[in-house]
Design a protein around this motif. Structure first.
Motif, short mmCIF file in Angstrom:
data_model
loop_
_atom_site.label_atom_id
_atom_site.label_comp_id
_atom_site.label_asym_id
_atom_site.label_seq_id
_atom_site.Cartn_x
_atom_site.Cartn_y
_atom_site.Cartn_z
N GLY A 91 43.29 40.03 33.93
CA GLY A 91 43.52 41.46 34.15
C GLY A 91 42.62 42.12 35.16
N ASN A 92 41.57 41.43 35.58
CA ASN A 92 40.64 42.02 36.55
C ASN A 92 40.61 41.25 37.87
N GLY A 93 41.65 40.49 38.16
CA GLY A 93 41.68 39.72 39.39
C GLY A 93 41.17 38.30 39.20
N SER A 94 41.39 37.49 40.23
CA SER A 94 41.07 36.06 40.12
C SER A 94 39.58 35.79 40.01
N ARG A 95 38.76 36.55 40.73
CA ARG A 95 37.32 36.28 40.69
C ARG A 95 36.75 36.50 39.30
N MET A 96 37.18 37.57 38.65
CA MET A 96 36.68 37.84 37.30
C MET A 96 37.21 36.81 36.31
N LEU A 97 38.44 36.38 36.46
CA LEU A 97 38.99 35.33 35.60
C LEU A 97 38.15 34.07 35.74
N VAL A 98 37.84 33.69 36.96
CA VAL A 98 37.03 32.50 37.21
C VAL A 98 35.63 32.66 36.62
N ALA A 99 35.02 33.82 36.82
CA ALA A 99 33.67 34.05 36.30
C ALA A 99 33.65 33.98 34.77
N ARG A 100 34.69 34.51 34.15
CA ARG A 100 34.76 34.45 32.69
C ARG A 100 34.97 33.03 32.21
N SER B 114 31.78 31.25 32.37
CA SER B 114 30.88 31.75 31.33
C SER B 114 31.33 31.31 29.94
N GLY B 115 32.65 31.06 29.80
CA GLY B 115 33.19 30.68 28.51
C GLY B 115 33.43 31.86 27.58
N GLU B 116 33.37 33.07 28.12
CA GLU B 116 33.62 34.27 27.35
C GLU B 116 33.92 35.42 28.29
N ARG B 117 34.39 36.53 27.70
CA ARG B 117 34.80 37.67 28.52
C ARG B 117 33.61 38.33 29.22
N ILE B 118 32.46 38.34 28.58
CA ILE B 118 31.26 38.90 29.21
C ILE B 118 30.67 37.83 30.13
N VAL B 119 30.64 38.13 31.41
CA VAL B 119 30.19 37.15 32.40
C VAL B 119 28.69 36.90 32.27
N SER B 120 28.31 35.64 32.29
CA SER B 120 26.91 35.26 32.18
C SER B 120 26.11 35.75 33.39
N GLU B 121 24.95 36.32 33.12
CA GLU B 121 24.08 36.81 34.20
C GLU B 121 23.44 35.66 34.97
N ALA C 110 56.94 51.08 42.85
CA ALA C 110 55.84 50.44 43.56
C ALA C 110 55.15 49.47 42.62
N LEU C 111 54.56 48.44 43.19
CA LEU C 111 53.83 47.43 42.41
C LEU C 111 52.36 47.53 42.77
N VAL C 112 51.52 47.71 41.75
CA VAL C 112 50.07 47.81 41.96
C VAL C 112 49.40 46.82 41.02
N THR C 113 49.03 45.67 41.55
CA THR C 113 48.49 44.59 40.74
C THR C 113 47.10 44.20 41.23
N ASN C 114 46.30 43.62 40.34
CA ASN C 114 45.02 43.05 40.75
C ASN C 114 45.14 41.59 41.15
N LYS C 115 46.34 41.04 41.07
CA LYS C 115 46.57 39.66 41.52
C LYS C 115 46.41 39.60 43.04
N PRO C 116 45.75 38.58 43.59
CA PRO C 116 45.65 38.47 45.04
C PRO C 116 47.02 38.55 45.70
N ILE C 117 47.12 39.31 46.76
CA ILE C 117 48.42 39.61 47.36
C ILE C 117 49.15 38.37 47.85
#
Length: 231
Positions: free
Chosen positions: A50-59, A62-69, A116-123
């Motif tokens: 839901g927050n784009g590919s980078r956040m999905l990868v970071a999660r 991290s193994g959880e929704r809160i990204v590891s620092e 209109a389509l407004v997505t956080n998915k990479p275009i």
């Protein structure tokens, strides 16, 4: 204010119009396996979308929704490059429209709404899915998560759509399944519609206080097509 005052419907994509979890989960797990990490169940990965590919990868790293620092930006960069390559190679055959979305979009377009389509998915991934579903002609503007420097919940993509189409915010609706969609709409001065069947990290969409909530696309469509609807 009647529904006749609304002209523009801005839709989120994943979790609102399409169920893309199986393909996104498969790409995420393939990325993790290439990195020598253990895969995760589809139900777990669903909560990271839901927050784009980078956040999905970071999660996922991290193994959880809160990204590891402790994650270094370069580590996320390298993993995201793998994810994007893997996802691009998928035929998205497991990505499907939610019930009644296909006919609903056609009905709304025919009724005179501008869509209109407004997505956080990479275009880069959006046109292929639209083509596979036969939806290319439905949308007057298509915005991806990297179409602008900002993405939802920032209101910039919604402002851009309204300005491009020369339709004021008070004549628009933002329709989505996650807090990012609702926040973007609220910050843009746009009335919001939350749908309950999407992802939203396992939290009820009503907690984000959208203007209206629907539990199916069919009910949403009927509402938008109602002659006596009062907003």
């Amino acid at each position: 204010m009647t529904i006749d005052n609304k002209q523009l419907l801005m839709f989120d994509f994943d979790g609102t119009l399409i169920n893309s979890v199986p393909d996104l989960a498969a790409a995420t797990n393939e990325m993790l396996q290439q990195l020598g990490r253990e895969p995760y169940p589809l139900s777990t990965i669903e909560g990271w979308i839901g927050n784009g590919s980078r956040m999905l990868v970071a999660r996922a790293l991290s193994g959880e929704r809160i990204v590891s620092e402790t994650l270094a930006p370069s580590e996320i960069d390298d993993a995201e490059a793998i994810f994007l390559e893997v996802y691009a190679a998928h035929d998205v055959s497991q990505t499907t429209a939610y019930p009644d979305v296909d006919t609903g979009l056609a009905q709304l377009k025919q009724a005179g709404y501008t869509l209109a389509l407004v997505t956080n998915k990479p275009i880069r991934f959006v046109p292929h899915i639209l083509e596979a579903l036969g939806w290319q002609a439905h949308f007057s503007v298509v915005m991806g998560g990297d179409s602008l420097p900002q993405k939802k919940p920032d209101p910039a993509p919604l402002h851009h759509v309204c300005e491009t189409l020369q339709i004021s915010a008070d004549k628009a609706l933002m329709i989505g399944d996650s807090v990012n969609d609702i926040l973007a709409g609220q910050r843009a001065g746009v009335d919001t519609v939350g749908v309950t069947y999407g992802y939203n990290y396992g939290q009820p969409i009503s907690e984000s206080q959208p203007t209206y909530v629907f539990d199916s696309f069919a009910k949403l469509t009927a509402w938008l097509l109602s002659d006596d609807l009062i907003l």
